[in-house]
Write an enzyme that holds these catalytic residues in place. Structure first.
Site, PDB file in Angstrom:
ATOM      1  N   ASP A  77     -34.474 -28.408 -63.657  1.00 41.31           N
ATOM      2  CA  ASP A  77     -33.254 -27.769 -63.356  1.00 41.31           C
ATOM      3  C   ASP A  77     -33.621 -26.396 -63.018  1.00 41.31           C
ATOM      4  O   ASP A  77     -32.986 -25.692 -62.147  1.00 41.31           O
ATOM      5  CB  ASP A  77     -32.236 -27.961 -64.381  1.00 41.31           C
ATOM      6  N   ASP A  94     -34.513 -33.016 -50.887  1.00 42.77           N
ATOM      7  CA  ASP A  94     -33.221 -32.686 -50.130  1.00 42.77           C
ATOM      8  C   ASP A  94     -32.877 -31.252 -50.307  1.00 42.77           C
ATOM      9  O   ASP A  94     -32.230 -30.605 -49.202  1.00 42.77           O
ATOM     10  CB  ASP A  94     -32.332 -33.469 -50.487  1.00 42.77           C
ATOM     11  N   ASP A 101     -36.198 -37.138 -55.001  1.00 39.42           N
ATOM     12  CA  ASP A 101     -35.523 -37.399 -54.050  1.00 39.42           C
ATOM     13  C   ASP A 101     -34.424 -36.210 -53.957  1.00 39.42           C
ATOM     14  O   ASP A 101     -34.254 -35.783 -52.738  1.00 39.42           O
ATOM     15  CB  ASP A 101     -34.596 -38.599 -54.400  1.00 39.42           C
ATOM     16  N   TYR A 132     -35.149 -45.377 -60.568  1.00 42.78           N
ATOM     17  CA  TYR A 132     -35.004 -46.367 -59.318  1.00 42.78           C
ATOM     18  C   TYR A 132     -35.695 -47.793 -59.740  1.00 42.78           C
ATOM     19  O   TYR A 132     -35.781 -48.438 -58.568  1.00 42.78           O
ATOM     20  CB  TYR A 132     -35.440 -45.626 -58.079  1.00 42.78           C
ATOM     21  N   LYS A 176     -38.365 -33.114 -66.775  1.00 47.98           N
ATOM     22  CA  LYS A 176     -37.256 -32.844 -67.619  1.00 47.98           C
ATOM     23  C   LYS A 176     -37.721 -33.326 -69.332  1.00 47.98           C
ATOM     24  O   LYS A 176     -36.949 -33.949 -69.748  1.00 47.98           O
ATOM     25  CB  LYS A 176     -36.038 -33.167 -67.314  1.00 47.98           C
TER      26      LYS A 176
END
Ligand code: ATP
Ligand code: MG
Length: 325
Positions: free
Chosen positions: A198, A226, A222, A119, A166
């Site tokens: 993951d 959620d 993020d 981002y 990751k």
């Protein structure tokens, strides 16, 4: 000295749930509130979604309570987070007795890096066929996040934290993030383990009780927070904090909820729990806990707004919480 709190209700149900949060703050302490505009309504009037004075107010206040912004959200919340110099986004996802949840045993807190990663804004269209993105990871931001995580763990009743990454694929960027975060934890004597993000996504759905504080790079935080919101049920419940070195901004995770805005039926819980995080941040630990337990009591025994299967109004729920205080 009385703390100055900037209040920026914004659009939609932000106009309804933010005053509810202010009412709760007034019930537990003495603060100086200064209200300011942001969002679609002020943009329609003045052409600017985030007036200069709102930015300045957020940058100078001890803390900011934000509601929600409509279509102009990106033009409001990104600069506001910048105004408070926020480097970490704190997002608890906790299931409450009395509220339907997919995973009632969930009690998680995400600490999301809030300034860089994918981002960072370095996107390019290089040709008709090709676009690229530069992922930025610095040791300074990773270590600052890790320092915060160590303090967070020490202050709360947490055993340690998990860093989700990751690094097996993004060896350089997530590799650096992982290494820096784990190094700070070791230096500070805080227990830290790691998980591939993951694998975490599956594991947290199956056994959320195996996790507590989860430290993540920006995008992963993020998405994963959620996902955890889905486990505890109800957008109307989830608060968040954007913490900076000098000041901070607190906001419900939900948006403007245009489908119910103006009807006085929005659930004020997320905004009120955001106010509880604000209290905690300013050092009002006892007041923060009182608000938290008042909210917990009302969630368990009612009254409830329609999103939780009840018929109460925003004001009914707010008054019930204030009564318990
Ligand atoms: P925005 O673009 O501002 O995010 P949205 O349409 O995505 O708006 P959200 O605010 O994200 O709306 O909410 C999504 C759904 O959850 C809507 O149906 C909304 O009514 C419901 N919802 C969100 N927050 C609350 C709340 N505090 N109380 C009750 N329902 C809520
Ligand atoms: Mg939304």
């Amino acid at each position: 000295m009385t703390e100055e709190i900037a209040v920026v209700p914004g659009d939609g149900i932000g106009q309804e749930v933010t005053p509810a949060a202010v009412e709760v703050l007034e019930a537990v302490g003495e603060f100086e509130f200064t209200e300011a505009d942001a969002g679609d309504a002020v943009k329609d009037e003045t052409g600017e979604a985030l007036p200069e004075e709102t930015y300045e107010l957020a940058a100078s206040a001890d803390a900011t309570l934000f509601g929600a912004a409509g279509e102009s959200a990106a033009d409001v919340i990104l600069p506001l987070r910048e105004a408070v110099g926020s480097f970490v986004n704190v997002r608890p996802a906790r299931a409450y007795p009395g509220v339907d949840a997919l995973r009632p045993e969930t009690d998680l807190v995400f600490l999301r890096e809030n300034t860089e990663g994918v981002y960072s804004g370095h996107e390019n269209r290089l040709s008709e066929d090709l676009s690229t993105l530069t992922r930025v990871v610095t040791s300074s931001a990773s270590e600052r996040l890790a320092e915060f995580a160590c303090e967070y763990v020490a202050e709360g009743d947490h055993d340690g934290f998990t860093v989700a990454h990751k690094a097996n694929v993004m060896r350089e960027t997530d590799g650096r993030f992982r290494e820096d975060v784990l190094a700070v934890a070791e230096e500070r004597g805080v227990d830290a383990d790691e998980v591939l993000m993951d694998a975490f996504a599956t594991h947290v759905c199956l056994d959320p009780e195996e996790f507590g504080v989860v430290v993540c790079p920006n995008l992963a935080g993020d998405v994963l927070s959620d996902l955890a919101a889905g486990l505890v049920g109800g957008l109307g419940l989830l608060p968040s904090a954007n913490i900076g070195e000098e000041n901070a901004l607190f906001e419900p995770v939900h948006g403007t909820a245009p489908d119910i805005a103006g009807e006085g039926v929005a659930n004020p819980t997320a905004a009120i729990l955001s106010a509880a995080m604000l209290l905690d941040h300013l050092g009002y630990d006892e007041e923060s806990e009182r608000v938290d337990s008042a909210v917990t009591g009302v969630l368990e025994e009612g009254p409830r707004t329609a999103d939780l299967g009840g018929e109460a109004s925003t004001e009914d729920v707010t008054s019930a919480i204030v009564d318990r205080l």
